[in-house]
Design a protein around this motif. Structure first.
Motif, PDB file in Angstrom:
ATOM      1  N   SER A   1       9.624   1.111  -5.084  1.00  0.00           N
ATOM      2  CA  SER A   1       9.132  -0.273  -5.111  1.00  0.00           C
ATOM      3  C   SER A   1       9.868  -1.205  -4.161  1.00  0.00           C
ATOM      4  O   SER A   1       9.918  -2.411  -4.393  1.00  0.00           O
ATOM      5  CB  SER A   1       9.215  -0.823  -6.538  1.00  0.00           C
ATOM      6  OG  SER A   1      10.546  -0.801  -7.014  1.00  0.00           O
ATOM      7  N   LEU A   2      10.442  -0.674  -3.092  1.00  0.00           N
ATOM      8  CA  LEU A   2      11.134  -1.536  -2.131  1.00  0.00           C
ATOM      9  C   LEU A   2      10.162  -2.566  -1.557  1.00  0.00           C
ATOM     10  O   LEU A   2       9.113  -2.219  -1.013  1.00  0.00           O
ATOM     11  CB  LEU A   2      11.728  -0.705  -0.999  1.00  0.00           C
ATOM     12  CG  LEU A   2      12.870   0.244  -1.373  1.00  0.00           C
ATOM     13  CD1 LEU A   2      13.333   1.025  -0.146  1.00  0.00           C
ATOM     14  CD2 LEU A   2      14.040  -0.521  -1.982  1.00  0.00           C
ATOM     15  N   GLY A   3      10.504  -3.813  -1.682  1.00  0.00           N
ATOM     16  CA  GLY A   3       9.643  -4.882  -1.198  1.00  0.00           C
ATOM     17  C   GLY A   3       8.677  -5.425  -2.226  1.00  0.00           C
ATOM     18  O   GLY A   3       8.045  -6.459  -1.998  1.00  0.00           O
ATOM     19  N   ASN A   4       8.533  -4.740  -3.358  1.00  0.00           N
ATOM     20  CA  ASN A   4       7.684  -5.258  -4.431  1.00  0.00           C
ATOM     21  C   ASN A   4       8.375  -6.405  -5.166  1.00  0.00           C
ATOM     22  O   ASN A   4       9.604  -6.498  -5.174  1.00  0.00           O
ATOM     23  CB  ASN A   4       7.380  -4.157  -5.456  1.00  0.00           C
ATOM     24  CG  ASN A   4       6.308  -3.197  -4.984  1.00  0.00           C
ATOM     25  OD1 ASN A   4       5.952  -3.172  -3.810  1.00  0.00           O
ATOM     26  ND2 ASN A   4       5.791  -2.400  -5.907  1.00  0.00           N
TER      27      ASN A   4
ATOM     28  N   LEU B   1       0.833  -1.199   0.000  1.00  0.00           N
ATOM     29  CA  LEU B   1       0.000   0.000   0.000  1.00  0.00           C
ATOM     30  C   LEU B   1       0.869   1.251   0.000  1.00  0.00           C
ATOM     31  O   LEU B   1       0.555   2.249  -0.667  1.00  0.00           O
ATOM     32  CB  LEU B   1      -0.921  -0.025   1.214  1.00  0.00           C
ATOM     33  CG  LEU B   1      -1.969   1.081   1.326  1.00  0.00           C
ATOM     34  CD1 LEU B   1      -2.935   1.031   0.156  1.00  0.00           C
ATOM     35  CD2 LEU B   1      -2.726   0.958   2.655  1.00  0.00           C
ATOM     36  N   LEU B   2       1.965   1.202   0.727  1.00  0.00           N
ATOM     37  CA  LEU B   2       2.886   2.333   0.797  1.00  0.00           C
ATOM     38  C   LEU B   2       3.459   2.651  -0.576  1.00  0.00           C
ATOM     39  O   LEU B   2       3.427   3.802  -1.034  1.00  0.00           O
ATOM     40  CB  LEU B   2       4.009   2.020   1.782  1.00  0.00           C
ATOM     41  CG  LEU B   2       5.133   3.050   1.896  1.00  0.00           C
ATOM     42  CD1 LEU B   2       4.601   4.374   2.430  1.00  0.00           C
ATOM     43  CD2 LEU B   2       6.253   2.518   2.777  1.00  0.00           C
ATOM     44  N   ASN B   3       3.993   1.627  -1.244  1.00  0.00           N
ATOM     45  CA  ASN B   3       4.594   1.852  -2.558  1.00  0.00           C
ATOM     46  C   ASN B   3       3.558   2.281  -3.583  1.00  0.00           C
ATOM     47  O   ASN B   3       3.827   3.150  -4.426  1.00  0.00           O
ATOM     48  CB  ASN B   3       5.306   0.584  -3.037  1.00  0.00           C
ATOM     49  CG  ASN B   3       6.564   0.290  -2.246  1.00  0.00           C
ATOM     50  OD1 ASN B   3       7.136   1.193  -1.644  1.00  0.00           O
ATOM     51  ND2 ASN B   3       6.988  -0.950  -2.230  1.00  0.00           N
ATOM     52  N   ASP B   4       2.388   1.665  -3.529  1.00  0.00           N
ATOM     53  CA  ASP B   4       1.343   2.067  -4.467  1.00  0.00           C
ATOM     54  C   ASP B   4       1.020   3.552  -4.304  1.00  0.00           C
ATOM     55  O   ASP B   4       0.847   4.278  -5.288  1.00  0.00           O
ATOM     56  CB  ASP B   4       0.072   1.242  -4.247  1.00  0.00           C
ATOM     57  CG  ASP B   4       0.206  -0.187  -4.740  1.00  0.00           C
ATOM     58  OD1 ASP B   4       1.220  -0.511  -5.396  1.00  0.00           O
ATOM     59  OD2 ASP B   4      -0.710  -0.998  -4.473  1.00  0.00           O
ATOM     60  N   GLY B   5       0.954   4.012  -3.055  1.00  0.00           N
ATOM     61  CA  GLY B   5       0.673   5.425  -2.815  1.00  0.00           C
ATOM     62  C   GLY B   5       1.764   6.333  -3.350  1.00  0.00           C
ATOM     63  O   GLY B   5       1.481   7.379  -3.954  1.00  0.00           O
ATOM     64  N   PHE B   6       3.030   5.943  -3.111  1.00  0.00           N
ATOM     65  CA  PHE B   6       4.150   6.711  -3.669  1.00  0.00           C
ATOM     66  C   PHE B   6       3.998   6.853  -5.180  1.00  0.00           C
ATOM     67  O   PHE B   6       4.107   7.950  -5.747  1.00  0.00           O
ATOM     68  CB  PHE B   6       5.479   5.987  -3.396  1.00  0.00           C
ATOM     69  CG  PHE B   6       6.057   6.191  -2.030  1.00  0.00           C
ATOM     70  CD1 PHE B   6       5.776   7.319  -1.279  1.00  0.00           C
ATOM     71  CD2 PHE B   6       6.924   5.246  -1.495  1.00  0.00           C
ATOM     72  CE1 PHE B   6       6.330   7.500  -0.023  1.00  0.00           C
ATOM     73  CE2 PHE B   6       7.479   5.413  -0.242  1.00  0.00           C
ATOM     74  CZ  PHE B   6       7.185   6.547   0.499  1.00  0.00           C
ATOM     75  N   MET B   7       3.768   5.721  -5.834  1.00  0.00           N
ATOM     76  CA  MET B   7       3.781   5.720  -7.296  1.00  0.00           C
ATOM     77  C   MET B   7       2.562   6.405  -7.888  1.00  0.00           C
ATOM     78  O   MET B   7       2.667   7.131  -8.885  1.00  0.00           O
ATOM     79  CB  MET B   7       3.930   4.289  -7.806  1.00  0.00           C
ATOM     80  CG  MET B   7       5.316   3.714  -7.517  1.00  0.00           C
ATOM     81  SD  MET B   7       5.643   2.116  -8.299  1.00  0.00           S
ATOM     82  CE  MET B   7       4.870   1.003  -7.119  1.00  0.00           C
TER      83      MET B   7
END
Length: 387
Positions: free
Chosen positions: A255-258, A209-215
């Motif tokens: 995308s850290l962790g993706n 959810l964190l990375n999706d929000g960043f992107m």
């Protein structure tokens, strides 16, 4: 969430007039500098003279005329030759991502006794590289904050993404005012390049959810501020946010962790610009919505739904595939609205080498391992749909 091991050693100096920090940045790295740049733009905006004045107490050698889609011969080989003959201490890249990508290959090649192509193709791993400092004049590639670059070898139609931890710049000097004079064509292409960097990381199996929000925020920022910059090229807020969007776009922080996606659009576009030397961002803009349409299926549809709802504000009460199709069309419409040609024929590519390029991609890019696997016949279809 996937395991990761992450480090970005590059120092960023961002803002108006920060080029004044250049002597302090360069001094610990040595006295002999290879100054790399492209055409005449840095001279037209006064940056070349500014750099020469700031570094008047250093010994400077120059490599100019580095082209978009930087060439192994003459640029990489020429730079390596200068570095070895003049015992260069540090490379100063002044320009856009192509100049910096070329400088990275030079930096590694200067510390290797064999053919630098061995390093670019991973036949041999670099053990060292000259330090690199850059002054960025075009927001697009993100090379100023990553460990990679892309080099073209014309005689073999190869365009190879080369990554190595030795290639992170020591310092990137980012003054958005140096992008005020960037043309509408290159502003739009830079936006498309950065958007695709993000989408290559967004469309994957496992995300947070964190990375999706960043992107999602970065994509909205790129679209909003590109529109503004095209209307008012000297809008500092727009140029500044575009620059930072692009800087973050390609160093993995989004995308850290993706899980990995395989970067399929880049794999396809590398062949287009290797064979036809087109503008990278334009090629990506043309390919991306066709790739999206081609891979839309039960496995991928939920990602497209999230993308459509959160990036474009599409009504979430609609059916999944309707949302996905609207999101794909919205992507196409945005690229078209900022002046990008949206068909391969518009950039000089016809159907005469489609099968040849598809085979080249299939052999060299490993896209059978992408999030949605692409075989040679898939690549032919995507390329033909892009004509």
């Amino acid at each position: 969430m996937q395991n990761f091991d992450y480090m970005t050693p590059t120092r960023l100096i961002f803002g108006k007039c920060v080029v004044k920090n250049l002597p302090e940045v360069i001094a610990p790295l040595g006295k002999k500098i290879l100054l790399t740049y492209g055409g005449g733009s840095i001279k037209k905006i006064g940056l070349y003279d500014k750099v020469k004045e700031l570094l008047k107490n250093f010994e400077i050698y120059e490599l100019s005329d580095i082209q978009p889609n930087p060439k192994y011969d003459p640029s990489v080989l020429g730079g390596v030759k200068i570095c070895k003959e003049k015992k260069i201490d540090v490379i100063l890249s002044v320009g856009g991502g192509s100049v910096l990508d070329c400088s990275k290959a030079i930096a590694a090649g200067a510390c290797y006794d064999g053919d630098p192509w061995d390093l670019i193709t991973y036949k041999v791993r670099a053990k060292a590289a000259l330090p690199i400092v850059d002054i960025l004049t075009l927001a697009a590639t993100g090379s100023e904050y990553d460990m990679g670059g892309v080099i073209s070898r014309t005689e073999t139609n190869d365009k190879i993404g080369y990554m190595d931890p030795h290639l992170y710049p020591v310092c990137s000097i980012l003054d958005p005012t140096y992008t005020f004079t960037v043309s509408k064509k290159q502003t739009a292409a830079g936006c498309a390049d950065a958007m695709n960097h993000i989408m290559e990381q967004y469309f994957c199996e496992d995300s947070t959810l964190l990375n999706d929000g960043f992107m999602e925020s970065a994509l909205k920022s790129l679209m909003t501020h590109t529109r503004t910059a095209l209307k008012n090229p000297e809008d500092y807020t727009a140029r500044a946010e575009l620059m930072l969007d692009c800087t973050y776009g390609c160093n993995g922080i989004y995308s850290l962790g993706n899980s990995m996606s395989g970067w399929p659009c880049h794999g396809i576009e590398h062949a287009l610009s290797a064979y036809y030397d087109i503008t990278h961002g334009e090629g990506l803009a043309i390919i991306t919505p066709r790739w999206m349409k081609h891979i839309l299926n039960e496995k991928s549809v939920d990602r497209f739904v999230k993308y459509g709802v959160n990036v474009f504000g599409i009504d979430s009460s609609l059916g999944k595939f309707e949302i996905a199709e609207k999101a794909i069309q919205a992507t196409y419409d945005f690229f078209e609205s900022i002046g990008i040609p949206m068909h391969l024929k518009e950039v000089g590519i016809d159907d005469s080498r489609i099968e040849e390029m598809a085979h080249h991609i299939a052999v060299n890019e490993g896209l059978e391992n992408a999030w949605i696997p692409l075989k040679e016949d898939d690549l032919v279809k995507i390329l033909k749909e892009s004509l």
